[in-house]
Write a protein that holds these residues in place. Structure first.
Motif, PDB file in Angstrom:
ATOM      1  N   TYR A  67       0.866  -1.186   0.000  1.00 39.30           N
ATOM      2  CA  TYR A  67       0.000   0.000   0.000  1.00 39.30           C
ATOM      3  C   TYR A  67       0.894   1.224   0.000  1.00 39.30           C
ATOM      4  CZ  TYR A  67      -3.603   3.345   1.401  1.00 39.30           C
ATOM      5  OH  TYR A  67      -4.457   4.421   1.452  1.00 39.30           O
ATOM      6  N   ALA A  68       0.790   2.043  -1.040  1.00 39.22           N
ATOM      7  CA  ALA A  68       1.651   3.210  -1.196  1.00 39.22           C
ATOM      8  C   ALA A  68       1.178   4.346  -0.294  1.00 39.22           C
ATOM      9  CB  ALA A  68       1.666   3.660  -2.650  1.00 39.22           C
ATOM     10  N   LEU A  69       2.059   4.777   0.598  1.00 39.95           N
ATOM     11  CA  LEU A  69       1.765   5.951   1.418  1.00 39.95           C
ATOM     12  C   LEU A  69       1.906   7.222   0.589  1.00 39.95           C
ATOM     13  CD1 LEU A  69       3.716   4.915   4.636  1.00 39.95           C
ATOM     14  CD2 LEU A  69       1.248   4.764   4.241  1.00 39.95           C
ATOM     15  N   ASP A  70       2.856   7.199  -0.346  1.00 42.45           N
ATOM     16  CA  ASP A  70       3.098   8.300  -1.278  1.00 42.45           C
ATOM     17  C   ASP A  70       4.002   7.744  -2.372  1.00 42.45           C
ATOM     18  OD1 ASP A  70       5.772   8.330  -0.148  1.00 42.45           O
ATOM     19  OD2 ASP A  70       5.002   9.604   1.469  1.00 42.45           O
ATOM     20  N   ASP A  71       4.631   8.603  -3.149  1.00 41.92           N
ATOM     21  CA  ASP A  71       5.479   8.137  -4.251  1.00 41.92           C
ATOM     22  C   ASP A  71       6.825   7.574  -3.791  1.00 41.92           C
ATOM     23  OD1 ASP A  71       3.728   8.594  -6.284  1.00 41.92           O
ATOM     24  OD2 ASP A  71       4.557  10.539  -6.864  1.00 41.92           O
ATOM     25  N   HIS A  72       7.110   7.675  -2.494  1.00 42.06           N
ATOM     26  CA  HIS A  72       8.435   7.279  -2.004  1.00 42.06           C
ATOM     27  C   HIS A  72       8.412   6.166  -0.962  1.00 42.06           C
ATOM     28  CE1 HIS A  72       9.891  10.731  -4.177  1.00 42.06           C
ATOM     29  NE2 HIS A  72       9.177  11.563  -3.444  1.00 42.06           N
ATOM     30  N   TRP A  73       7.258   5.898  -0.367  1.00 42.16           N
ATOM     31  CA  TRP A  73       7.191   4.942   0.735  1.00 42.16           C
ATOM     32  C   TRP A  73       5.991   4.005   0.558  1.00 42.16           C
ATOM     33  CZ3 TRP A  73      10.951   4.911   4.541  1.00 42.16           C
ATOM     34  CH2 TRP A  73      11.789   6.032   4.590  1.00 42.16           C
ATOM     35  N   VAL A  74       6.201   2.742   0.907  1.00 42.65           N
ATOM     36  CA  VAL A  74       5.165   1.714   0.800  1.00 42.65           C
ATOM     37  C   VAL A  74       5.157   0.899   2.093  1.00 42.65           C
ATOM     38  CG1 VAL A  74       4.551  -0.471  -0.352  1.00 42.65           C
ATOM     39  CG2 VAL A  74       5.233   1.517  -1.719  1.00 42.65           C
ATOM     40  N   VAL A  75       3.954   0.620   2.592  1.00 40.43           N
ATOM     41  CA  VAL A  75       3.827  -0.338   3.687  1.00 40.43           C
ATOM     42  C   VAL A  75       3.315  -1.649   3.113  1.00 40.43           C
ATOM     43  CG1 VAL A  75       3.508   1.290   5.575  1.00 40.43           C
ATOM     44  CG2 VAL A  75       1.527   0.524   4.277  1.00 40.43           C
ATOM     45  N   THR A  76       3.742  -2.730   3.701  1.00 47.04           N
ATOM     46  CA  THR A  76       3.290  -4.046   3.294  1.00 47.04           C
ATOM     47  C   THR A  76       3.325  -4.938   4.528  1.00 47.04           C
ATOM     48  OG1 THR A  76       3.611  -5.864   1.703  1.00 47.04           O
ATOM     49  CG2 THR A  76       5.602  -4.817   2.588  1.00 47.04           C
ATOM     50  N   CYS A  90       8.926  -2.490  -7.185  1.00 49.57           N
ATOM     51  CA  CYS A  90       7.565  -2.019  -6.890  1.00 49.57           C
ATOM     52  C   CYS A  90       6.926  -1.512  -8.173  1.00 49.57           C
ATOM     53  CB  CYS A  90       7.607  -0.901  -5.849  1.00 49.57           C
ATOM     54  SG  CYS A  90       6.013  -0.112  -5.531  1.00 49.57           S
ATOM     55  N   ARG A  91       5.743  -2.051  -8.498  1.00 50.81           N
ATOM     56  CA  ARG A  91       5.014  -1.605  -9.689  1.00 50.81           C
ATOM     57  C   ARG A  91       3.733  -0.918  -9.252  1.00 50.81           C
ATOM     58  NH1 ARG A  91       1.210  -2.438 -13.601  1.00 50.81           N
ATOM     59  NH2 ARG A  91       1.905  -2.436 -15.781  1.00 50.81           N
ATOM     60  N   PHE A  92       3.574   0.344  -9.669  1.00 44.94           N
ATOM     61  CA  PHE A  92       2.390   1.121  -9.338  1.00 44.94           C
ATOM     62  C   PHE A  92       1.236   0.776 -10.284  1.00 44.94           C
ATOM     63  CE2 PHE A  92       5.644   3.557  -7.248  1.00 44.94           C
ATOM     64  CZ  PHE A  92       5.006   4.138  -6.157  1.00 44.94           C
ATOM     65  N   ALA A  93       0.039   1.215  -9.895  1.00 42.23           N
ATOM     66  CA  ALA A  93      -1.154   0.934 -10.699  1.00 42.23           C
ATOM     67  C   ALA A  93      -1.059   1.540 -12.087  1.00 42.23           C
ATOM     68  CB  ALA A  93      -2.397   1.467  -9.973  1.00 42.23           C
ATOM     69  N   ASP A  94      -0.329   2.655 -12.233  1.00 41.08           N
ATOM     70  CA  ASP A  94      -0.220   3.311 -13.549  1.00 41.08           C
ATOM     71  C   ASP A  94       0.917   2.748 -14.392  1.00 41.08           C
ATOM     72  OD1 ASP A  94       2.027   4.300 -12.295  1.00 41.08           O
ATOM     73  OD2 ASP A  94       1.332   6.381 -12.214  1.00 41.08           O
ATOM     74  N   GLY A  95       1.554   1.681 -13.930  1.00 44.25           N
ATOM     75  CA  GLY A  95       2.606   1.037 -14.711  1.00 44.25           C
ATOM     76  C   GLY A  95       4.012   1.462 -14.358  1.00 44.25           C
ATOM     77  N   ARG A  96       4.180   2.537 -13.572  1.00 47.38           N
ATOM     78  CA  ARG A  96       5.523   2.947 -13.161  1.00 47.38           C
ATOM     79  C   ARG A  96       6.165   1.867 -12.292  1.00 47.38           C
ATOM     80  NH1 ARG A  96       5.302   7.342  -9.520  1.00 47.38           N
ATOM     81  NH2 ARG A  96       3.123   6.749  -9.149  1.00 47.38           N
ATOM     82  N   GLN A  97       7.474   1.717 -12.441  1.00 44.21           N
ATOM     83  CA  GLN A  97       8.207   0.752 -11.630  1.00 44.21           C
ATOM     84  C   GLN A  97       9.385   1.434 -10.942  1.00 44.21           C
ATOM     85  OE1 GLN A  97       8.077  -3.569 -13.156  1.00 44.21           O
ATOM     86  NE2 GLN A  97       8.599  -2.382 -14.978  1.00 44.21           N
ATOM     87  N   LYS A  98       9.597   1.090  -9.699  1.00 45.36           N
ATOM     88  CA  LYS A  98      10.712   1.638  -8.938  1.00 45.36           C
ATOM     89  C   LYS A  98      11.351   0.533  -8.113  1.00 45.36           C
ATOM     90  CE  LYS A  98       9.224   6.466  -8.216  1.00 45.36           C
ATOM     91  NZ  LYS A  98       9.044   7.516  -7.181  1.00 45.36           N
ATOM     92  N   GLN A 110       3.514  -7.480  12.242  1.00 42.38           N
ATOM     93  CA  GLN A 110       3.843  -8.063  10.947  1.00 42.38           C
ATOM     94  C   GLN A 110       3.634  -7.069   9.798  1.00 42.38           C
ATOM     95  OE1 GLN A 110       2.587 -12.115  10.324  1.00 42.38           O
ATOM     96  NE2 GLN A 110       2.739 -12.603  12.498  1.00 42.38           N
ATOM     97  N   VAL A 111       4.092  -5.844  10.051  1.00 40.58           N
ATOM     98  CA  VAL A 111       4.073  -4.776   9.054  1.00 40.58           C
ATOM     99  C   VAL A 111       5.512  -4.449   8.673  1.00 40.58           C
ATOM    100  CG1 VAL A 111       3.545  -2.323   8.677  1.00 40.58           C
ATOM    101  CG2 VAL A 111       1.893  -3.792   9.841  1.00 40.58           C
ATOM    102  N   ALA A 112       5.749  -4.157   7.407  1.00 34.37           N
ATOM    103  CA  ALA A 112       7.079  -3.766   6.930  1.00 34.37           C
ATOM    104  C   ALA A 112       6.981  -2.431   6.207  1.00 34.37           C
ATOM    105  CB  ALA A 112       7.655  -4.826   5.998  1.00 34.37           C
ATOM    106  N   LEU A 113       8.057  -1.656   6.249  1.00 34.44           N
ATOM    107  CA  LEU A 113       8.118  -0.364   5.577  1.00 34.44           C
ATOM    108  C   LEU A 113       9.207  -0.406   4.521  1.00 34.44           C
ATOM    109  CD1 LEU A 113       7.128   2.619   5.475  1.00 34.44           C
ATOM    110  CD2 LEU A 113       8.962   3.151   7.101  1.00 34.44           C
TER     111      LEU A 113
END
Length: 345
Positions: A67-76, A90-98, A110-113
């Protein structure tokens, strides 16, 4: 964005209970779910881990959800993150990959950042949402079967404050196809992040067929986000006491023993003390004391109220929780090719 209208192949919907559908008006419920999914789907990302444990970068394991918090950080979730991957995509819904890196874990929940490339000095945006309401519709989202569409299951919020206050419980099917993804309400508001939490001795995967799933509430994640962004690993708290176990649901929490030089002993607790409250929560039974303790983190400084002598007033002591030993989680192997739906052979 997702392609909607009719849910595409690879998106499966479980409406649990004909009464729910009838009460919600059938087609109107479907339309509301569509709106909630379309509001949330842009933040649901697909993650692939490479070379777990420092192996050479190679074939990717099956994808998982974030789950993307913003363009730079994701929680999972920490599912499939028992070891640190050599690489994360990481692949975003719009096709961008980082590319991404694992920054920290909340082992207790059991959460990771994850931090994405280009984050620089940017700090993560705290998630916003609300507490779940028992009985309301809950939608569990993942992005595993297809990078272009979300997969979802629908149920209700079954309970709140579960597992020591660490989780909201839902009967929307929770499994590896949506661990790390959001649990949202019918209005699209975030209720939590789906994780493989389970009672001691079990795993979240074990509970799949029983209709019991868990998500970490939004506020729990937001409150620990600064510590996690700084790289701190958050672990379960430990009192350092022995409690009677004959009838934990009814027996008062009178300490059978106190671990020498442990957190309780350092705070001044003694064998024979009855714990009346911990961290401001009344603890009338052994079970309640264990429940409250399970929701606290190592390093937390809390007040503990104890009765040592029936003829004297209770005393309040300050206690810093120690670090609980890690549970040995059931070994889980991820497939290296493609993910099958949970009900496929």
């Amino acid at each position: 964005m997702t392609s909607r209208g009719r849910w595409p192949l690879g998106v499966f919907l479980c409406l649990l209970g004909p009464a729910l559908a009838a009460a919600s008006g059938g087609p109107s419920l479907e339309a509301a779910i569509d709106r909630a999914v379309n509001l949330t789907a842009p933040r649901v990302v697909q993650l692939r881990y490479f070379g777990a444990g420092g192996d050479a970068l190679g074939a990717a394991a099956a994808p998982v959800t974030g789950y993307a918090l913003d363009d730079h950080w994701v929680v999972t979730s920490t599912y499939a993150l028992a070891e640190t991957p050599a690489g994360i995509l990481c692949r975003f819904a719009d096709g961008r990959q980082k590319q991404a890196e694992l920054v920290s874990r909340d082992v207790s929940r059991q959460v990771a950042l994850l931090r994405l490339e280009g984050a620089g000095e940017a700090t993560p945006t705290p998630p916003t949402g609300r507490d779940g309401l028992v009985g309301e519709t809950a939608i569990a989202l993942g992005r595993v079967y297809s990078a272009d569409n979300v997969n979802l299951t629908v149920g209700v919020v079954s309970a709140v404050g579960r597992l020591g206050g660490r989780a909201v419980q839902t009967d929307a099917l929770a499994s590896p196809v949506n661990y790390g993804g959001p649990l949202v309400a019918l209005d699209g508001v975030l209720l939590g992040v789906i994780v493989p939490l389970a009672p001691p001795g079990q795993s979240g995967v074990d509970l799949y067929d029983s209709g019991v799933g868990f998500a970490v509430p939004v506020e729990s994640i937001a409150a620990r986000l600064p510590r996690m962004a700084a790289g701190e690993t958050i672990r379960s708290g430990l009192l350092g006491v022995t409690l009677p176990n004959e009838d934990p649901l009814r027996e008062p929490p009178t300490l059978s023993a106190v671990t020498k030089a442990g957190p309780a002993a350092s705070a001044g607790l003694q064998a024979g003390d009855m714990v009346l409250s911990l961290a401001g929560v009344a603890t009338p039974t052994v079970w309640e004391l264990r429940r409250v303790t399970s929701g606290l983190d190592a390093g937390d400084e809390v007040a503990v109220v104890v009765r040592r002598d029936a003829d004297l007033p209770p005393r309040t002591l300050q206690l810093t929780l120690g670090e609980a030993p890690p549970e040995v989680a059931p070994e889980v192997q991820l497939p290296l090719i493609e993910t099958k739906k949970p009900d496929e052979p």
